[in-house]
Enzyme design. Structure first.
Site, PDB file in Angstrom:
ATOM      1  N   SER A  72       0.832  -1.205   0.000  1.00 33.77           N
ATOM      2  CA  SER A  72       0.000   0.000   0.000  1.00 33.77           C
ATOM      3  C   SER A  72       0.865   1.252   0.000  1.00 33.77           C
ATOM      4  CB  SER A  72      -0.920   0.024   1.222  1.00 33.77           C
ATOM      5  OG  SER A  72      -1.693  -1.153   1.292  1.00 33.77           O
TER       6      SER A  72
HETATM    7  N1  SAH Z   1      -0.948  -4.715   3.924  1.00 33.85           N
HETATM    8  C1  SAH Z   1      -0.213  -5.050   2.739  1.00 33.85           C
HETATM    9  C2  SAH Z   1      -1.002  -4.733   1.505  1.00 33.85           C
HETATM   10  C3  SAH Z   1      -0.998  -5.897   0.555  1.00 33.85           C
HETATM   11  S1  SAH Z   1      -2.205  -5.878  -0.718  1.00 33.85           S
HETATM   12  C4  SAH Z   1       1.164  -4.413   2.741  1.00 33.85           C
HETATM   13  O1  SAH Z   1       1.437  -3.586   3.629  1.00 33.85           O
HETATM   14  O2  SAH Z   1       1.993  -4.737   1.889  1.00 33.85           O
HETATM   15  C5  SAH Z   1      -3.501  -6.858  -0.011  1.00 33.85           C
HETATM   16  C6  SAH Z   1      -3.190  -8.291   0.295  1.00 33.85           C
HETATM   17  O3  SAH Z   1      -4.420  -8.905   0.695  1.00 33.85           O
HETATM   18  C7  SAH Z   1      -2.700  -9.121  -0.893  1.00 33.85           C
HETATM   19  O4  SAH Z   1      -1.450  -9.671  -0.576  1.00 33.85           O
HETATM   20  C8  SAH Z   1      -3.767 -10.196  -1.064  1.00 33.85           C
HETATM   21  O5  SAH Z   1      -3.258 -11.452  -1.450  1.00 33.85           O
HETATM   22  C9  SAH Z   1      -4.372 -10.258   0.326  1.00 33.85           C
HETATM   23  N2  SAH Z   1      -5.726 -10.812   0.410  1.00 33.85           N
HETATM   24  C10 SAH Z   1      -6.773 -10.611  -0.430  1.00 33.85           C
HETATM   25  N3  SAH Z   1      -7.862 -11.311  -0.008  1.00 33.85           N
HETATM   26  C11 SAH Z   1      -7.477 -11.959   1.128  1.00 33.85           C
HETATM   27  C12 SAH Z   1      -8.136 -12.873   2.023  1.00 33.85           C
HETATM   28  N4  SAH Z   1      -9.413 -13.255   1.859  1.00 33.85           N
HETATM   29  N5  SAH Z   1      -7.438 -13.352   3.066  1.00 33.85           N
HETATM   30  C13 SAH Z   1      -6.142 -13.014   3.265  1.00 33.85           C
HETATM   31  N6  SAH Z   1      -5.460 -12.168   2.453  1.00 33.85           N
HETATM   32  C14 SAH Z   1      -6.120 -11.654   1.397  1.00 33.85           C
END
Ligand code: SAH
Length: 223
Positions: A72
């Site tokens: 993000s």
């Molecule tokens: N907080 C992260 C942002 C990553 S983007 C950071 O600081 O880098 C969002 C993430 O959510 C992705 O890696 C995606 O695979 C995950 N995601 C999406 N749906 C999900 C679910 N149902 N359970 C767990 N993770 C999920």
């Protein structure tokens, strides 16, 4: 992963000066919680992206982390963290969507303990290695579909969802402590999603819409 002090401190574009600029930008965009700003200045974001991307790590952009996912944008991390802490100290946090692990690392410096879940194995493994290498000992990770939350460690004072579901999964609402708050982007892909703050009250839930946002989709199942 073993990191030398030079790698951890960062060189060139990842220097303290670059980080100071990021902190100034966060303040200029309206982040008021100085504990959040200084934590963002300390946590080495360049170690949460691939080496090829490291020189861009302190710009205010989301960056690719593989598997079609992104770390993000710093402003979004700061704002969501600030909102979670608005009502005073927070002990237990659940994050759904570990991704790179950066948001969890920031939270780990500001709350007692962070539980974070990720549905994509390769991202989960990389993030777990980062938490170990950087010694974020109060971060606990699990490879699972976060639609079900992480019931054994709940209830949580705060839940942060970093991918956008179309509707908020019921188990996450149930795992929120009374008085606790969840921050979650809600809405379909390729349309405007709304960042919502949901507070659990003694009798139910109250929701406030914060802003329009754009997050990767919340998906079910593991991969
Ligand atoms: N907080 C992260 C942002 C990553 S983007 C950071 O600081 O880098 C969002 C993430 O959510 C992705 O890696 C995606 O695979 C995950 N995601 C999406 N749906 C999900 C679910 N149902 N359970 C767990 N993770 C999920």
């Amino acid at each position: 992963m073993i990191l030398s002090p030079v790698e951890i401190a960062g060189i060139g574009m990842t220097s303290q000066r670059t980080r100071d600029r990021m902190m100034d930008r966060l303040r200029a965009r309206g982040i008021e919680n100085e504990a959040v700003v200084s934590t963002m200045g300390r946590v080495p974001r360049h170690l949460f992206v691939d080496e090829a991307m490291a020189t861009r790590a302190y710009e205010d952009d989301a960056l690719p982390i593989g598997e079609g996912q992104t770390i993000s944008q710093p402003y979004a991390v700061a704002r969501m963290t600030e909102v979670l802490l608005e009502n005073g100290p927070v002990e237990r946090v659940l994050e759904v969507g570990t991704g790179s692990g950066y948001q969890a690392a920031i939270l780990s410096q500001l709350v007692d303990v962070v539980f974070t879940v990720e549905r994509i194995r390769s991202l989960y493994e990389k993030a777990r290695n980062r938490f170990r290498a950087l010694q974020y000992r109060n971060v606990h990770t699990r490879h699972t579909d976060g639609s079900w939350g992480w019931v054994s460690n709940g209830p949580y004072d705060a839940i942060i969802v970093t991918a956008a579901p179309i509707t908020v999964p019921e188990p996450l609402l149930e795992q929120l402590a009374v008085g606790g708050r969840m921050i979650v982007p809600v809405g379909k892909q390729k349309t405007v999603q709304t960042l919502k703050v949901i507070t659990r009250t003694a009798t139910g839930y109250s929701t406030v819409d914060l802003s329009d946002v754009n997050f990767v989709p919340f998906l079910s199942g593991k991969s």
